[in-house]
Design a protein around this motif. Structure first.
Motif, PDB file in Angstrom:
ATOM      1  N   LYS A 117      -4.547  -3.174  -1.343  1.00  0.00           N
ATOM      2  CA  LYS A 117      -4.922  -1.775  -1.581  1.00  0.00           C
ATOM      3  C   LYS A 117      -5.532  -1.153  -0.320  1.00  0.00           C
ATOM      4  CE  LYS A 117      -7.363  -2.363  -5.467  1.00  0.00           C
ATOM      5  NZ  LYS A 117      -8.143  -1.980  -6.664  1.00  0.00           N
ATOM      6  N   GLN A 118      -6.395  -1.921   0.346  1.00  0.00           N
ATOM      7  CA  GLN A 118      -7.048  -1.380   1.534  1.00  0.00           C
ATOM      8  C   GLN A 118      -6.048  -1.123   2.652  1.00  0.00           C
ATOM      9  OE1 GLN A 118      -9.343   0.473   2.154  1.00  0.00           O
ATOM     10  NE2 GLN A 118     -11.209  -0.742   2.384  1.00  0.00           N
ATOM     11  N   ARG A 119      -5.045  -2.001   2.779  1.00  0.00           N
ATOM     12  CA  ARG A 119      -4.027  -1.806   3.818  1.00  0.00           C
ATOM     13  C   ARG A 119      -3.169  -0.578   3.512  1.00  0.00           C
ATOM     14  NH1 ARG A 119      -1.372  -7.577   4.271  1.00  0.00           N
ATOM     15  NH2 ARG A 119      -2.669  -8.086   2.473  1.00  0.00           N
ATOM     16  N   LEU A 120      -2.957  -0.312   2.211  1.00  0.00           N
ATOM     17  CA  LEU A 120      -2.233   0.929   1.849  1.00  0.00           C
ATOM     18  C   LEU A 120      -3.062   2.154   2.207  1.00  0.00           C
ATOM     19  CD1 LEU A 120      -0.428   0.531  -1.612  1.00  0.00           C
ATOM     20  CD2 LEU A 120       0.531   0.481   0.679  1.00  0.00           C
ATOM     21  N   SER A 121      -4.377   2.068   2.006  1.00  0.00           N
ATOM     22  CA  SER A 121      -5.256   3.181   2.385  1.00  0.00           C
ATOM     23  C   SER A 121      -5.188   3.432   3.890  1.00  0.00           C
ATOM     24  CB  SER A 121      -6.710   2.862   1.998  1.00  0.00           C
ATOM     25  OG  SER A 121      -6.831   2.752   0.602  1.00  0.00           O
ATOM     26  N   ILE A 122      -5.140   2.334   4.655  1.00  0.00           N
ATOM     27  CA  ILE A 122      -5.034   2.467   6.114  1.00  0.00           C
ATOM     28  C   ILE A 122      -3.680   3.059   6.497  1.00  0.00           C
ATOM     29  CG2 ILE A 122      -4.933   1.145   8.274  1.00  0.00           C
ATOM     30  CD1 ILE A 122      -6.944  -0.821   6.912  1.00  0.00           C
ATOM     31  N   ALA A 123      -2.621   2.609   5.824  1.00  0.00           N
ATOM     32  CA  ALA A 123      -1.276   3.133   6.103  1.00  0.00           C
ATOM     33  C   ALA A 123      -1.212   4.627   5.823  1.00  0.00           C
ATOM     34  CB  ALA A 123      -0.241   2.392   5.257  1.00  0.00           C
ATOM     35  N   ARG A 124      -1.904   5.059   4.778  1.00  0.00           N
ATOM     36  CA  ARG A 124      -1.940   6.495   4.445  1.00  0.00           C
ATOM     37  C   ARG A 124      -2.591   7.294   5.576  1.00  0.00           C
ATOM     38  NH1 ARG A 124      -4.545   7.261  -1.145  1.00  0.00           N
ATOM     39  NH2 ARG A 124      -6.412   6.627  -0.024  1.00  0.00           N
ATOM     40  N   ALA A 125      -3.680   6.754   6.126  1.00  0.00           N
ATOM     41  CA  ALA A 125      -4.355   7.424   7.249  1.00  0.00           C
ATOM     42  C   ALA A 125      -3.489   7.387   8.507  1.00  0.00           C
ATOM     43  CB  ALA A 125      -5.702   6.758   7.506  1.00  0.00           C
ATOM     44  N   GLY A 181      10.550  -1.861  -3.537  1.00  0.00           N
ATOM     45  CA  GLY A 181      10.072  -1.500  -2.206  1.00  0.00           C
ATOM     46  C   GLY A 181       8.987  -0.425  -2.269  1.00  0.00           C
ATOM     47  N   ILE A 182       9.147   0.620  -1.456  1.00  0.00           N
ATOM     48  CA  ILE A 182       8.125   1.674  -1.408  1.00  0.00           C
ATOM     49  C   ILE A 182       8.143   2.555  -2.658  1.00  0.00           C
ATOM     50  CG2 ILE A 182       8.025   1.761   1.108  1.00  0.00           C
ATOM     51  CD1 ILE A 182       9.780   4.263   1.024  1.00  0.00           C
ATOM     52  N   GLU A 183       9.137   2.395  -3.518  1.00  0.00           N
ATOM     53  CA  GLU A 183       9.193   3.155  -4.775  1.00  0.00           C
ATOM     54  C   GLU A 183       8.459   2.432  -5.903  1.00  0.00           C
ATOM     55  OE1 GLU A 183      10.254   6.105  -4.982  1.00  0.00           O
ATOM     56  OE2 GLU A 183      11.423   6.325  -3.132  1.00  0.00           O
ATOM     57  N   THR A 184       7.849   1.283  -5.624  1.00  0.00           N
ATOM     58  CA  THR A 184       7.145   0.503  -6.642  1.00  0.00           C
ATOM     59  C   THR A 184       5.890   1.228  -7.112  1.00  0.00           C
ATOM     60  OG1 THR A 184       7.907  -1.558  -5.628  1.00  0.00           O
ATOM     61  CG2 THR A 184       6.045  -1.715  -7.142  1.00  0.00           C
ATOM     62  N   ASN A 185       5.718   1.318  -8.433  1.00  0.00           N
ATOM     63  CA  ASN A 185       4.495   1.916  -8.983  1.00  0.00           C
ATOM     64  C   ASN A 185       3.365   0.890  -8.913  1.00  0.00           C
ATOM     65  OD1 ASN A 185       2.498   2.565 -11.288  1.00  0.00           O
ATOM     66  ND2 ASN A 185       3.720   4.422 -11.160  1.00  0.00           N
ATOM     67  N   ASN A 187       5.578  15.589   4.351  1.00  0.00           N
ATOM     68  CA  ASN A 187       6.951  15.749   4.837  1.00  0.00           C
ATOM     69  C   ASN A 187       7.477  14.518   5.564  1.00  0.00           C
ATOM     70  OD1 ASN A 187       7.054  18.492   3.941  1.00  0.00           O
ATOM     71  ND2 ASN A 187       5.808  19.071   5.712  1.00  0.00           N
ATOM     72  N   ALA A 188       6.772  13.405   5.464  1.00  0.00           N
ATOM     73  CA  ALA A 188       7.184  12.191   6.191  1.00  0.00           C
ATOM     74  C   ALA A 188       8.475  11.613   5.617  1.00  0.00           C
ATOM     75  CB  ALA A 188       6.074  11.153   6.139  1.00  0.00           C
ATOM     76  N   SER A 189       9.284  11.036   6.494  1.00  0.00           N
ATOM     77  CA  SER A 189      10.522  10.368   6.069  1.00  0.00           C
ATOM     78  C   SER A 189      10.204   8.948   5.623  1.00  0.00           C
ATOM     79  CB  SER A 189      11.513  10.336   7.230  1.00  0.00           C
ATOM     80  OG  SER A 189      11.009   9.517   8.283  1.00  0.00           O
ATOM     81  N   ASP A 190      11.168   8.316   4.956  1.00  0.00           N
ATOM     82  CA  ASP A 190      10.986   6.930   4.513  1.00  0.00           C
ATOM     83  C   ASP A 190      10.727   6.005   5.704  1.00  0.00           C
ATOM     84  OD1 ASP A 190      11.357   7.848   1.996  1.00  0.00           O
ATOM     85  OD2 ASP A 190      13.207   6.734   1.589  1.00  0.00           O
ATOM     86  N   GLN A 191      11.419   6.259   6.813  1.00  0.00           N
ATOM     87  CA  GLN A 191      11.233   5.408   7.986  1.00  0.00           C
ATOM     88  C   GLN A 191       9.825   5.561   8.565  1.00  0.00           C
ATOM     89  OE1 GLN A 191      13.438   3.028   9.062  1.00  0.00           O
ATOM     90  NE2 GLN A 191      11.644   2.445  10.266  1.00  0.00           N
ATOM     91  N   GLU A 192       9.311   6.765   8.571  1.00  0.00           N
ATOM     92  CA  GLU A 192       7.938   6.994   9.049  1.00  0.00           C
ATOM     93  C   GLU A 192       6.928   6.294   8.140  1.00  0.00           C
ATOM     94  OE1 GLU A 192       8.137  11.365  11.243  1.00  0.00           O
ATOM     95  OE2 GLU A 192       8.169  11.268   9.054  1.00  0.00           O
ATOM     96  N   ILE A 193       7.206   6.285   6.837  1.00  0.00           N
ATOM     97  CA  ILE A 193       6.341   5.571   5.896  1.00  0.00           C
ATOM     98  C   ILE A 193       6.365   4.078   6.188  1.00  0.00           C
ATOM     99  CG2 ILE A 193       6.105   4.906   3.456  1.00  0.00           C
ATOM    100  CD1 ILE A 193       7.085   7.752   2.752  1.00  0.00           C
ATOM    101  N   ILE A 194       7.548   3.535   6.415  1.00  0.00           N
ATOM    102  CA  ILE A 194       7.687   2.097   6.711  1.00  0.00           C
ATOM    103  C   ILE A 194       6.976   1.761   8.023  1.00  0.00           C
ATOM    104  CG2 ILE A 194       9.349   0.298   7.341  1.00  0.00           C
ATOM    105  CD1 ILE A 194      11.291   1.708   5.328  1.00  0.00           C
ATOM    106  N   ASN A 195       7.090   2.631   9.032  1.00  0.00           N
ATOM    107  CA  ASN A 195       6.406   2.395  10.315  1.00  0.00           C
ATOM    108  C   ASN A 195       4.886   2.357  10.125  1.00  0.00           C
ATOM    109  OD1 ASN A 195       8.864   2.307  11.616  1.00  0.00           O
ATOM    110  ND2 ASN A 195       8.792   4.447  12.288  1.00  0.00           N
ATOM    111  N   ALA A 196       4.370   3.297   9.291  1.00  0.00           N
ATOM    112  CA  ALA A 196       2.926   3.323   9.019  1.00  0.00           C
ATOM    113  C   ALA A 196       2.488   2.057   8.286  1.00  0.00           C
ATOM    114  CB  ALA A 196       2.577   4.557   8.192  1.00  0.00           C
ATOM    115  N   ILE A 213       4.178   3.600  -4.222  1.00  0.00           N
ATOM    116  CA  ILE A 213       3.597   3.394  -2.886  1.00  0.00           C
ATOM    117  C   ILE A 213       3.934   4.586  -1.998  1.00  0.00           C
ATOM    118  CG2 ILE A 213       3.775   1.975  -0.786  1.00  0.00           C
ATOM    119  CD1 ILE A 213       4.215  -0.431  -2.727  1.00  0.00           C
ATOM    120  N   LYS A 214       5.172   5.026  -2.077  1.00  0.00           N
ATOM    121  CA  LYS A 214       5.626   6.140  -1.253  1.00  0.00           C
ATOM    122  C   LYS A 214       4.800   7.398  -1.508  1.00  0.00           C
ATOM    123  CE  LYS A 214       9.708   9.062  -0.461  1.00  0.00           C
ATOM    124  NZ  LYS A 214      11.149   9.258  -0.771  1.00  0.00           N
ATOM    125  N   ASN A 215       4.634   7.761  -2.783  1.00  0.00           N
ATOM    126  CA  ASN A 215       3.904   8.991  -3.102  1.00  0.00           C
ATOM    127  C   ASN A 215       2.419   8.891  -2.767  1.00  0.00           C
ATOM    128  OD1 ASN A 215       6.170  10.354  -3.948  1.00  0.00           O
ATOM    129  ND2 ASN A 215       5.930   9.794  -6.098  1.00  0.00           N
TER     130      ASN A 215
END
Length: 609
Positions: free
Chosen positions: A513-521, A496-500, A471-480, A461-463
């Protein structure tokens, strides 16, 4: 040769290895020839064939008599040492000399191969890298009619074929011709008559060998095209396995695959049988030449007496020594024809000009300040225009929704604003700058994209999110993830965010999946957001969560929303209703409802209140 020259440019960064390879091959060719000449004194000692004992050093009398001078010098050395030390010590010296020559020959052979390895593999790496980069840089239109499997075949097997065929020439281009040149020089030295006699037969042999390889390129091309075809079937089968199984269509695709592999088998058999004919043919013709040599050479030894027996034996060895490089050159010739077919397919992509190439003076835009303006654009994918004189202005901070039936041109707008395609007429401007005058990288850096199909990758999920902001931090990823309403299910995952998330994210539901796409944006945090039917494939519960995530994301951003479900765009600042590439209505939700026009009919069809 044109293809070979184009491929050879990839060897420039590794030219130092090429130079070292050439130097080693020169010494290899030299010692390869000397290894046969070194047999002459041994044969003299073994058979004691010298006709007269010479106790004095011969006098140099110019190049014309160099053979006599060297022969007499050798006779003098052998007879002198045999008289003082006996045969066995002299024979031992000669054998040690032969061992030294063969050791040097094989040492330089190894060093030549050692250096060429870095050049071959380096070229292979660089071609693959450039081919991948070019494939990614080409517009979507280039791949609209091409099979993915065919592109994969070009990057994998075709490039490998270039290494095996074209780059093998680099090994042979110096070593084998030089071996032949040095060997022929030695043969001329030993007997000019016999060598000139050989030259009568060599052109005949070469002509017969060349006849075999004429159709190799044509057959190679068919093999590589068919390989691309069945790889495409595999790629499509794995991608659509659910549909194939659901419709019991395994047999249909199985037949397609079997037909393709049968054609591949047929083409491969023809190609390999023709290629395999090269080596035995050249060897047989070589033996024919050797047989003629034995007959004519025997005449020179026994009848004319113009050639000494030990020299004739060394001469036969030298003549056979030509066969190995000649066969290698013959094989390389067939390899070039196979490599031509592979290089043609690789260079087709590498030489394809990209119509979306950045201008030399393109602007690297960092900020979005005022508006996006679409001015009288027209666009067609093939022959028929899907947009006609379309104009729209999107002020900074506003949300504009595009609605209409399928085929009305909504998604085309998204493709053009992000410059996946270029308009045929008109212009799209950001802050009054034509997007064609901006670098594609800076343009797309200003935009976030959420598509109807959640495009995710077989990674954590993180990658997947770091694609948006490396260059985002783990906390920024969680906030998104929180903004996208995705953290609620991710926090409960074991890793957690390291889950494949599996191939294409298939371990997750459509809504997840769609919410992950939104989080990426969201993580990218761009000033402009493009949403291309981001909720159309979701169930009601997922749609509510995703819609909430979209509303969170669109706060204080400029948004272009392509919507199929009208419930998702009722709060937009402007709704544009499209039909057949043109605007038929525009206004707010309430204004359009009052008009009781096309928009109202769309709302009624969806039972929207």
């Amino acid at each position: 040769m044109n293809y070979f020259k184009q491929i050879l440019r990839f060897a420039k960064p590794y030219k130092s290895y090429g130079v070292l390879n050439i130097i080693c091959n020169i010494f290899y060719a030299l010692f390869s020839t000397l290894s046969f000449l070194a047999l002459i004194p041994v044969l003299k000692v073994l058979f004691n064939t010298e006709k007269e004992i010479i106790y004095y050093e011969p006098v140099w009398d110019g190049l014309k008599n160099s053979k006599t001078y060297l022969t007499d010098s050798l006779n003098c050395f052998i007879t002198d040492n045999m008289a003082t030390q006996g045969k066995m010590p002299v024979l031992t010296y000669m054998i040690v000399g032969i061992i030294a020559v063969f050791m040097l020959k094989n040492l330089f052979n190894y060093l030549a191969m050692y250096f060429i390895t870095f050049l071959r593999n380096g070229v292979l790496k660089d071609i693959r890298n450039e081919l991948y980069e070019k494939s990614v840089s080409l517009p979507l239109s280039f791949f609209s009619e091409k099979r993915k499997g065919d592109t994969m075949a070009r990057i994998s097997t075709d490039v490998l074929e270039i290494q095996h065929s074209f780059l093998s020439i680099l090994e042979l281009i110096v070593r084998e011709p030089l071996t032949i040149v040095f060997t022929l020089a030695a043969m001329l030295f030993l007997s000019a008559k016999l060598t000139l006699f050989v030259f009568i037969f060599i052109p005949v042999s070469g002509f017969l060998i060349s006849l075999i390889g004429k159709k190799l390129k044509k057959h190679s091309d068919k093999v590589q095209q068919e390989q691309g075809f069945f790889l495409s079937i595999v790629e499509e089968t794995l991608g659509g396995l659910k549909v194939i199984k659901g419709f019991n269509a395994e047999g249909i695709f199985g037949e397609k695959f079997k037909e393709s592999t049968s054609r591949f088998n047929q083409f491969s058999n023809t190609l390999l049988n023709r290629q395999n004919l090269a080596s035995p043919t050249s060897e047989f013709l070589g033996i024919c030449v050797i047989s003629v040599l034995l007959w004519y050479g025997g005449k020179l030894v026994f009848i004319d007496g113009t050639l000494e027996a030990e020299m004739f034996l060394a001469y036969i060895g030298l003549a056979y020594n030509i066969l190995t490089p000649a066969k290698a050159i013959s094989k390389a010739n067939y390899g070039v024809k196979k490599g031509n077919a592979a290089a043609e397919r690789v260079l087709e992509i590498l030489n394809t000009p990209s119509p979306l190439q950045d201008k030399p003076d393109a602007i690297d835009k960092k900020e979005f300040n005022s508006d996006i303006t679409i001015e009288n654009i027209s666009f067609k994918y093939e022959d028929e225009y899907v947009l006609n004189n379309f104009s729209l202005k999107v002020p900074k901070g506003s949300s504009v929704a595009l609605v209409g039936q399928s085929g009305s041109g909504k998604s085309t707008i998204a493709n053009l604003v992000t410059r996946f395609y270029d308009v045929n007429k008109g212009a799209i401007k950001i802050d009054n700058l034509d997007i064609k005058d901006l670098t594609k990288h800076s343009l797309r850096n200003l935009m976030g994209l959420v598509t109807q199909d959640s495009i995710l990758f077989n990674d954590s999920i993180k990658n997947n999110l770091l694609i948006g902001e490396p260059n985002a931090s783990d906390q920024e990823i969680i906030n998104a993830l929180k903004v996208a309403n995705a953290w609620e299910f991710i926090k409960d995952l074991p890793a957690g965010i390291e889950t494949n998330i599996g191939d294409s994210g298939n371990k997750l539901s459509g809504g997840q999946k769609q919410r992950l796409s939104i989080a990426r944006a969201v993580l990218k945090n761009p000033p402009i957001m493009i949403l291309d039917e981001a909720t159309s494939a979701l169930d009601s519960e997922s749609e509510r969560l995703v819609q909430s995530a979209l509303e969170n994301m669109m706060k204080n951003r400029t948004s272009i929303v392509i919507a199929h479900r009208l419930s998702t765009i009722q709060n937009s600042n402007l709704i544009v209703v499209m039909q057949k590439g043109e605007i038929v209505e525009q206004g707010t939700h309430d204004e359009l409802i009052i008009k009781d026009g096309v928009y109202q009919k769309l709302v009624t069809m969806q039972s929207f209140e």
